[in-house]
Design an enzyme around this catalytic site. Structure first.
Site, PDB file in Angstrom:
ATOM      1  N   ASP A   1       4.045  -6.193   3.485  1.00 13.93           N
ATOM      2  CA  ASP A   1       3.933  -5.053   4.399  1.00 13.93           C
ATOM      3  C   ASP A   1       5.004  -5.205   5.465  1.00 13.93           C
ATOM      4  O   ASP A   1       5.605  -6.266   5.621  1.00 13.93           O
ATOM      5  CB  ASP A   1       2.534  -5.021   5.019  1.00 13.93           C
TER       6      ASP A   1
ATOM      7  N   GLU B   1      -5.118   1.061   3.014  1.00  8.49           N
ATOM      8  CA  GLU B   1      -4.768   0.041   4.001  1.00  8.49           C
ATOM      9  C   GLU B   1      -4.753   0.585   5.416  1.00  8.49           C
ATOM     10  O   GLU B   1      -5.184  -0.099   6.356  1.00  8.49           O
ATOM     11  CB  GLU B   1      -3.400  -0.566   3.657  1.00  8.49           C
ATOM     12  N   GLU B   2      -4.241   1.800   5.600  1.00 14.42           N
ATOM     13  CA  GLU B   2      -4.114   2.346   6.953  1.00 14.42           C
ATOM     14  C   GLU B   2      -5.466   2.558   7.634  1.00 14.42           C
ATOM     15  O   GLU B   2      -5.536   2.711   8.854  1.00 14.42           O
ATOM     16  CB  GLU B   2      -3.331   3.665   6.926  1.00 14.42           C
TER      17      GLU B   2
ATOM     18  N   ASP C   1       6.471   2.171   6.034  1.00 15.28           N
ATOM     19  CA  ASP C   1       5.200   1.444   6.043  1.00 15.28           C
ATOM     20  C   ASP C   1       4.237   2.202   5.128  1.00 15.28           C
ATOM     21  O   ASP C   1       3.684   3.226   5.526  1.00 15.28           O
ATOM     22  CB  ASP C   1       4.657   1.375   7.467  1.00 15.28           C
TER      23      ASP C   1
ATOM     24  N   HIS D   1       0.820  -1.223   0.000  1.00 16.28           N
ATOM     25  CA  HIS D   1       0.000   0.000   0.000  1.00 16.28           C
ATOM     26  C   HIS D   1       0.850   1.269   0.000  1.00 16.28           C
ATOM     27  O   HIS D   1       1.893   1.338   0.648  1.00 16.28           O
ATOM     28  CB  HIS D   1      -0.978   0.006   1.183  1.00 16.28           C
TER      29      HIS D   1
END
Length: 351
Positions: free
Chosen positions: A243, A222-223, A188, A71
């Site tokens: 990830d 995604e977050e 990330d 992501h």
């Protein structure tokens, strides 16, 4: 271990990615960057309605597909309130704490397309004025953005075009060290996105045919929990999220190997796929660590929750200080890319 072909190029690519602001909900520019990168490789891409990007490389078996996802959306914030003192109150996007952004430089992205700079500070920052500067709670009430403009009240701020709902991104402060570390916000999951882009480039340059048609989903939500839960083809059998591996007390993940997740907050990942990944790593002398992330979810777990009948897994480079001032080492990038490379050249497991 096979030699990683372009680790310097990968780090430079990650540096470019983390330097493009992309908090969840405002990822158009970084998706456009990835789209152009893949266009230059002649990789077929398609955007989904959520704003994510799907890339596809045809394989020998078009009946059983694979999907890998990483992501590009990151932590960030929105303007919650234009305060009467000319500063901004924030509402956070993603799971992190205010103390991790105290003193951080930021950008405010207005709906008109303008960008203004600022600094995220505790209201009671000055120790010469506030007795409780050290003890005051770092929360939405006390933290604010000091805008780099002459503003004394809410009217002055609004005259700049700033309004509730404007996105706020954080300065990544990216640095590449001479001894192989890359430290930055938003590793990330832009470290993994860089790895996937380099992986697709390697496959195209080697002009190999993968055993299975493979999709690469560059997700953008995604977050906030739902980046990779759609656009999964009916033919997809294996779904692998790439990830970060989270480090800390009680964890085995480090900055120098690839982390293979066996369980997170959603429950165990597919045991057969995990064993397959371990076998690949051991056969190819790839450094790996098995780990459990107790407060973690991935696009693969989001896909399972949404009802897809898939085999799901999670791997990624080890990242120190996740959701804060993150860091990893180039050897972790090397091991992660090599695991994925050999995985894509293997057959789908029996299930």
């Amino acid at each position: 271990m096979n030699t990683y072909p372009n680790v310097t190029e990968t780090k430079d690519l990650i540096k470019q990615l983390v330097s493009i602001p992309s908090p969840s909900g405002n990822t158009f520019k970084v998706i456009q960057f990835v789209e152009e990168y893949l266009k230059d490789l002649s990789v077929e891409t398609k955007r989904n309605r959520k704003g994510g990007l799907m890339a596809t490389i045809p394989g020998a078996n078009n009946k059983e597909h694979r999907m890998l996802t990483a992501h590009v959306d990151t932590l960030g914030a929105m303007v919650k309130e234009v305060k009467s003192n000319g500063r901004l109150r924030l509402d956070l996007i993603g799971g992190f704490r205010y103390n991790s952004i105290e003193g951080e430089y930021c950008e405010i992205h207005t709906s008109a397309g303008d960008v203004l700079t600022g600094t995220i500070l505790l209201h009671q920052t000055s120790v010469h004025v506030y007795k409780d500067a050290g003890e005051a709670k770092r929360d939405q009430t006390n933290m604010e953005v000091r805008i780099d403009a002459k503003v004394e009240n809410a009217e002055d701020v609004r005259a700049l075009g700033i309004e509730v709902g404007d996105f706020v991104s954080f300065d990544p402060r990216v640095q590449l060290t001479a001894n192989g570390f890359i430290k930055s916000r938003h590793l990330d999951d832009k470290a993994s996105v860089g790895i996937l882009l380099q992986l697709m480039k390697r496959i195209k340059e080697e002009d190999v045919t993968l055993p299975h048609t493979t999709h690469f989903l560059i997700s953008n939500n995604e977050e906030i929990g739902y980046g990779g839960n759609s656009n999964i083809t009916p033919e997809t059998v294996e779904y692998l999220a790439v990830d970060m591996g989270a480090m800390g007390d009680g964890q085995s993940t480090d900055e120098y190997t690839v982390s293979i997740c066996v369980k997170d907050a959603s429950g165990p990942y597919h045991y057969g796929l995990r064993r397959h990944l371990v076998q690949i790593a051991e056969l190819n002398e790839i450094g790996y660590k098995l780990d459990i992330y107790p407060y973690y979810g991935s696009d693969a777990s989001a896909a399972i929750r949404s009802g897809h009948d898939i085999i799901h897994g999670l791997v990624g480079p080890g990242i120190d200080s996740s959701h804060a001032f993150e860091r990893t080492h180039e050897t972790s990038l090397i091991h992660t890319e090599n695991l994925l490379y050999h995985y894509l050249h293997s057959k789908i497991i029996a299930y």
